[in-house]
Write a protein that holds these residues in place. Sequence first.
Motif, PDB file in Angstrom:
ATOM      1  N   SER A   1       0.831  -1.202   0.000  1.00 40.01           N
ATOM      2  CA  SER A   1       0.000   0.000   0.000  1.00 40.01           C
ATOM      3  C   SER A   1       0.870   1.259   0.000  1.00 40.01           C
ATOM      4  N   LYS A   2       1.969   1.220   0.737  1.00 40.06           N
ATOM      5  CA  LYS A   2       2.883   2.370   0.792  1.00 40.06           C
ATOM      6  C   LYS A   2       3.530   2.614  -0.576  1.00 40.06           C
ATOM      7  N   GLU A   3       3.971   1.537  -1.247  1.00 41.23           N
ATOM      8  CA  GLU A   3       4.586   1.683  -2.578  1.00 41.23           C
ATOM      9  C   GLU A   3       3.595   2.239  -3.595  1.00 41.23           C
TER      10      GLU A   3
ATOM     11  N   SER B   1       0.790   4.170  -2.828  1.00 42.58           N
ATOM     12  CA  SER B   1       0.204   5.468  -2.484  1.00 42.58           C
ATOM     13  C   SER B   1       1.177   6.594  -2.163  1.00 42.58           C
ATOM     14  N   GLN B   2       2.311   6.275  -1.548  1.00 46.10           N
ATOM     15  CA  GLN B   2       3.165   7.340  -1.027  1.00 46.10           C
ATOM     16  C   GLN B   2       3.632   8.324  -2.106  1.00 46.10           C
ATOM     17  N   TRP B   3       4.175   7.837  -3.200  1.00 46.26           N
ATOM     18  CA  TRP B   3       4.671   8.743  -4.230  1.00 46.26           C
ATOM     19  C   TRP B   3       3.543   9.538  -4.872  1.00 46.26           C
ATOM     20  N   ARG B   4       2.364   8.905  -5.007  1.00 45.05           N
ATOM     21  CA  ARG B   4       1.220   9.601  -5.593  1.00 45.05           C
ATOM     22  C   ARG B   4       0.756  10.741  -4.687  1.00 45.05           C
ATOM     23  N   GLU B   5       0.723  10.489  -3.386  1.00 42.89           N
ATOM     24  CA  GLU B   5       0.330  11.536  -2.433  1.00 42.89           C
ATOM     25  C   GLU B   5       1.351  12.676  -2.420  1.00 42.89           C
ATOM     26  N   GLU B   6       2.647  12.339  -2.489  1.00 39.51           N
ATOM     27  CA  GLU B   6       3.691  13.367  -2.498  1.00 39.51           C
ATOM     28  C   GLU B   6       3.593  14.236  -3.752  1.00 39.51           C
TER      29      GLU B   6
END
Length: 175
Positions: A16-18, A20-25
């Motif tokens: 989930s982190k892989e 979502s994280q870059w998309r949110e940033e």
Amino acid sequence: MKKSVYLAGPIENCTSKEISQWREECSAAFLENIVAISPYRAEFESGYAETKKRIMMKNYMDTQACDLILAYLPKEINDRRPSYGTVFEIAWGYSLQKPVVIVSDDDKVHNHPLLFTSGALFYTLECAVDYINILLGEYRSVGKSGNPPALGAGDREFKSLRSDQYDWSRQDQSI
């Protein structure tokens, strides 16, 4: 005017982190007139064949509707499994004549002839987001009236001159 950026990148076999994280940033770093579109919004109950078709159709419709495609292909995930869906989305963008921005720290991506010619390539998301903000940022008026500011006393005025109105044999003319 609002602009949209489709955020193509690995989803299958990612945490989930892989996902979502870059998309949110990226979404947080875009200018306020730029809306991020995540393909992950269509990824529910993806085990069913009909659901997979729906996801693909929704992603294609999103690539058609967006103003630009940002594709993220990190080496760590590429080494585990190539992101076939992301490559599809890059190809859709290219075929739809959309601007495509590809980000990867993987030299294989940068050196691949099809990916190299498909869009602008960057090694970092930060550089890509800066590039996108410049491309899709709102136009701003230069002067209060919306016209360029008047020339100041020290500025040189440039006259509009067609080449057929200029005597090319004279050296002392100013344009």
